[in-house]
Structures are given as structure tokens and as C-alpha cells.
Write an enzyme that holds these catalytic residues in place. Structure first.
Site, PDB file in Angstrom:
ATOM      1  N   PHE A  13      30.331 -12.370  27.825  1.00  0.00           N
ATOM      2  CA  PHE A  13      30.365 -12.736  29.243  1.00  0.00           C
ATOM      3  C   PHE A  13      31.808 -12.726  29.779  1.00  0.00           C
ATOM      4  O   PHE A  13      32.146 -11.911  30.650  1.00  0.00           O
ATOM      5  CB  PHE A  13      29.682 -14.107  29.397  1.00  0.00           C
ATOM      6  CG  PHE A  13      30.051 -14.873  30.629  1.00  0.00           C
ATOM      7  CD1 PHE A  13      29.933 -14.287  31.888  1.00  0.00           C
ATOM      8  CD2 PHE A  13      30.507 -16.181  30.533  1.00  0.00           C
ATOM      9  CE1 PHE A  13      30.279 -15.002  33.039  1.00  0.00           C
ATOM     10  CE2 PHE A  13      30.841 -16.900  31.670  1.00  0.00           C
ATOM     11  CZ  PHE A  13      30.743 -16.306  32.925  1.00  0.00           C
ATOM     12  N   ASN A  34      30.701  -7.774  17.576  1.00  0.00           N
ATOM     13  CA  ASN A  34      29.596  -7.530  16.629  1.00  0.00           C
ATOM     14  C   ASN A  34      28.256  -7.510  17.349  1.00  0.00           C
ATOM     15  O   ASN A  34      27.218  -7.392  16.717  1.00  0.00           O
ATOM     16  CB  ASN A  34      29.592  -8.572  15.504  1.00  0.00           C
ATOM     17  CG  ASN A  34      29.186  -9.948  15.997  1.00  0.00           C
ATOM     18  OD1 ASN A  34      29.072 -10.176  17.204  1.00  0.00           O
ATOM     19  ND2 ASN A  34      28.971 -10.872  15.083  1.00  0.00           N
ATOM     20  N   THR A  37      26.116 -11.979  20.600  1.00  0.00           N
ATOM     21  CA  THR A  37      25.626 -12.287  21.956  1.00  0.00           C
ATOM     22  C   THR A  37      26.203 -11.302  22.976  1.00  0.00           C
ATOM     23  O   THR A  37      25.729 -11.259  24.105  1.00  0.00           O
ATOM     24  CB  THR A  37      25.965 -13.726  22.413  1.00  0.00           C
ATOM     25  OG1 THR A  37      27.311 -14.006  22.053  1.00  0.00           O
ATOM     26  CG2 THR A  37      25.019 -14.742  21.812  1.00  0.00           C
ATOM     27  N   GLY A  38      27.226 -10.567  22.590  1.00  0.00           N
ATOM     28  CA  GLY A  38      27.776  -9.540  23.484  1.00  0.00           C
ATOM     29  C   GLY A  38      26.739  -8.439  23.696  1.00  0.00           C
ATOM     30  O   GLY A  38      25.847  -8.259  22.858  1.00  0.00           O
ATOM     31  N   ASP A  58      32.510  -6.963  13.014  1.00  0.00           N
ATOM     32  CA  ASP A  58      32.420  -8.419  12.865  1.00  0.00           C
ATOM     33  C   ASP A  58      33.742  -8.902  12.277  1.00  0.00           C
ATOM     34  O   ASP A  58      34.134  -8.459  11.189  1.00  0.00           O
ATOM     35  CB  ASP A  58      31.255  -8.757  11.928  1.00  0.00           C
ATOM     36  CG  ASP A  58      30.959 -10.247  11.934  1.00  0.00           C
ATOM     37  OD1 ASP A  58      31.914 -11.051  12.022  1.00  0.00           O
ATOM     38  OD2 ASP A  58      29.768 -10.598  11.865  1.00  0.00           O
ATOM     39  N   TYR A 147      30.609 -25.939  16.214  1.00  0.00           N
ATOM     40  CA  TYR A 147      31.446 -25.281  17.231  1.00  0.00           C
ATOM     41  C   TYR A 147      32.751 -26.061  17.419  1.00  0.00           C
ATOM     42  O   TYR A 147      33.839 -25.494  17.307  1.00  0.00           O
ATOM     43  CB  TYR A 147      30.664 -25.208  18.542  1.00  0.00           C
ATOM     44  CG  TYR A 147      31.358 -24.450  19.647  1.00  0.00           C
ATOM     45  CD1 TYR A 147      31.600 -23.087  19.535  1.00  0.00           C
ATOM     46  CD2 TYR A 147      31.752 -25.092  20.819  1.00  0.00           C
ATOM     47  CE1 TYR A 147      32.228 -22.386  20.564  1.00  0.00           C
ATOM     48  CE2 TYR A 147      32.367 -24.396  21.844  1.00  0.00           C
ATOM     49  CZ  TYR A 147      32.609 -23.041  21.715  1.00  0.00           C
ATOM     50  OH  TYR A 147      33.230 -22.358  22.729  1.00  0.00           O
ATOM     51  N   LYS A 151      36.389 -24.691  16.229  1.00  0.00           N
ATOM     52  CA  LYS A 151      37.458 -24.373  17.187  1.00  0.00           C
ATOM     53  C   LYS A 151      38.701 -25.217  16.882  1.00  0.00           C
ATOM     54  O   LYS A 151      39.830 -24.743  17.044  1.00  0.00           O
ATOM     55  CB  LYS A 151      36.982 -24.637  18.621  1.00  0.00           C
ATOM     56  CG  LYS A 151      36.009 -23.583  19.138  1.00  0.00           C
ATOM     57  CD  LYS A 151      36.697 -22.234  19.383  1.00  0.00           C
ATOM     58  CE  LYS A 151      35.811 -21.261  20.128  1.00  0.00           C
ATOM     59  NZ  LYS A 151      36.423 -19.933  20.273  1.00  0.00           N
TER      60      LYS A 151
END
Ligand code: UDP
Length: 313
Positions: A13, A34, A37-38, A58, A147, A151
Site C-alpha cells: 500500500f 514477496n 500482501t503486496g 523474500d 509485530y 519492529k
């Protein structure tokens, strides 16, 4: 000589909007993704551009590209709560091993590096608004930790590459961002509400709807990321990029319902575990160092996003 930029996560996104903006600035763009979600559809405006190249890869595997690379944006990660929780181990590995591979690549190429970290590093914040100096309130073993902690690890690793290997790296903590190309099944609040409202389906508020978020339009976000990359002397800096206008989820639901002329009912569902109560960036550092601040108000950004959804995505 054109500068070459690598965008890891460039089919996503934010990444796809970033690729477009970089091409418009006259750069050569290598997009690595990869396609977790793209989506290739996100790249339809740039795929035929002679200065653009897509490489399916990836980053959990080492990155090997011939030739000069001047700048590396690292946006590769699942980022929506339902997705990163479904792909929790991949999320941890992409942000740890994947970040390591990208940093080693930058070290070898002497490329400048920017990682998109997240407001999630502040967890359920006890300080409001959140400044970069705040260390956060994160559950290290909860359902969001795959997540949040990934991060936070990525930030720590980035800082060690600055200290030990002199990589010219900056960390940008991005706050909730929305706009065209958010997928209808992405699971994030703005895409859920727009999709539900425009189909007269129930608008699902989780919890009492009094939790807050601050929504940044994607164009503002991309402008912030590019200025943070292009500015000299930011090695080791951590900067929030987001819009400080704060809304409750109830307010967001009412605005979107009104803007779409929807007949939807607003319904209440259980609040997911560890859902942060409030979130709002302090952007004084971005203003001071980058001269950046968001320009697009929520209603303007929403009307562009609603139009994109209405046009069939
Ligand atoms: N949320 C909601 N309804 C939805 C999706 C999300 O009320 O259909 C809430 C969610 O519980 C959270 C906020 O909206 O409090 C923002 O959620 P999102 O998943 O967009 O991002 P987060 O900021 O939590 O990562």
C-alpha cells in the site's frame, strides 16, 4: 547520473505510492516484494516505466543486486493486525532476519537506509501524545507482540548497524496511514468502514469506540518518508511521521457513514486484546528536522479514498 533506490515492500500500500513518487523525482527504482500482501495491481502505473524494475524476493533470504544502489527504503512487513497475527512467525522473521539482510546489503553497497517502524513500538501508550523519546508500554508476549516486538528488534538492530558499521540509517515511526490501495479485506479500520458503509453493511466498531487513532493520508506519509531519506545527517535519528489530528473510532464511523451517504447500522463487536486505547504522534521533531507536516485533512483524504473504492479499486 540518476540515483538508484531500492524499495523493499514496494508492491504494498505505502510502498507502491512511494515507488511512484520516487520515479516522479527522476530516480531509478528497484522494487523488491514477496507479494505476501503486496499486489502487482498496485504497480500498474509504473510497471512499464523504463526506470522501474520489479524483483520478486523474500528478504528472509540475502539480497543480492549488481551495481550501485544509493538509497534503500525498508517497508517490507505485514502491517495490518489481522494479517500480522495470521502470519505471526513470518512477521517476526521478516523484521528480524529480513532487516538484517537489508542492513548487510546497505553496508556492502554503502547505501543510505530508512526503515519504516511503527507507532506500535509505543504499545498502549501511557504518554500522550507520543514523542520519540517515549520507550513505550508493550506487552512482550501478547497477540500484537509478533509485530510490536519485531519492529522494536528491527529498530535495535538498525541502531547497532549505525554504531558498529556506520550505516547511514534512520528510523521512521509511521502512524496509522490510509488512502487508495488499502485493500477491502485488509482489516484496518478505515478500509473496513468505507467498504461496509458503501455496501450498506453493518459498520463494526470494536469495543466502545472511544479508543483514538490519528490518520495520515498516504501522500503526506510518502512526502515525509522521502524528506527523511534525502536529508543529510540523520544517521541514528528516530522520527515520528503521522497526522496529529486525533479521532475516536465512533467519530470515524459517523464521518464515513455520512460521507458515503450510507444506510448502514453502526454495531459494536468485542475489542481485540491489547488494542491501544489512544494514539497520536508528537510531530515536533519532524517539523524541526524535515520541515514536514501533514497537509491533507481527514475529510479530504477520505473523500479521495472513498472515490477509489467506488471506482472498483
Ligand atoms: N477497529 C474497529 N473496527 C474495525 C477495525 C478496527 O473499531 O472494523 C478499531 C481497532 O480495534 C482499533 C482501531 O480501530 O482500535 C484501529 O485499528 P486498525 O486495525 O486500523 O489499526 P491499529 O492502529 O490498531 O494497528
Amino acid at each position: 547520473m540518476k540515483k538508484t533506490v531500492l524499495v523493499a515492500g514496494g508492491a504494498g500500500f505505502i510502498g507502491s505510492h512511494l515507488c511512484e513518487a520516487l520515479l516522479n523525482l527522476g530516480m531509478k527504482v528497484l522494487c523488491l516484494d514477496n507479494l505476501g500482501t503486496g499486489r502487482m495491481e498496485n504497480l500498474s502505473a509504473v510497471i512499464k516505466n523504463k526506470n522501474f524494475k520489479f524483483i520478486k524476493h523474500d528478504i528472509q533470504k540475502p539480497v543480492r543486486i549488481k551495481g550501485v544502489v544509493n538509497y534503500v527504503f525498508h517497508l517490507a512487513s505485514y502491517a495490518s493486525p489481522p494479517y500480522y497475527q495470521a502470519k505471526s512467525i513470518e512477521t517476526l522473521m521478516t523484521n528480524s532476519l529480513g532487516t538484517y539482510n537489508i542492513l548487510e546489503f546497505c553496508r556492502a553497497k554503502k547505501a543510505r537506509y530508512l526503515i519504516t517502524s511503527t507507532s506500535e513500538t509505543y504499545g498502549d501508550p501511557l504518554e500522550h501524545p507520543q514523542k520519540e523519546t517515549y520507550w513505550g508500554n508493550v506487552n512482550p508476549v501478547g497477540i500484537r507482540s509478533c509485530y510490536d516486538e519485531a519492529k522494536r528488534f528491527a529498530e535495535a538492530l538498525t541502531m547497532e548497524f549505525v554504531r558498529k558499521h556506520r550505516v547511514d540509517a534512520r528510523i521512521i515511526r509511521i502512524f496509522n496511514t490510509y488512502g487508495p490501495r488499502l485493500q477491502k479485506d485488509d482489516g484496518r479500520v478505515i478500509s473496513n468502514f468505507i467498504w461496509q458503509a458503501s455496501h450498506n453493511m453493518d459498520i463494526t466498531i470494536y469495543g466502545d469506540g472511544l479508543q483514538t487513532r490519528s490518520f495520515c493520508y498516504v501522500e503526506d506519509q510518502v512526502r515525509g518518508l522521502i524528506s527523511a531519506m534525502m536529508k543529510e545527517g540523520l544517521a541514528g535519528e528516530v522520527i515520528n511521521i503521522g497526522n496529529p489530528d486525533e479521532f475516536t473510532m465512533k467519530e470515524a464511523a459517523v464521518i464515513i457513514k455520512e460521507m458515503t451517504g450510507s444506510k448502514s447500522k453502526i454495531v459494536y463487536k468485542p475489542l481485540p486484546k491489547d488494542d491501544p486505547t489512544r494514539r497520536k504522534p508528537d510531530i515536533s521533531k519532524a517539523k524541526k528536522l524535515l520541515g514536514w507536516e501533514p497537509e491533507i485533512k481527514l475529510r479530504d483524504g477520505l473523500s479521495r479514498t472513498i472515490k477509489w473504492f467506488a471506482d472498483g479499486q
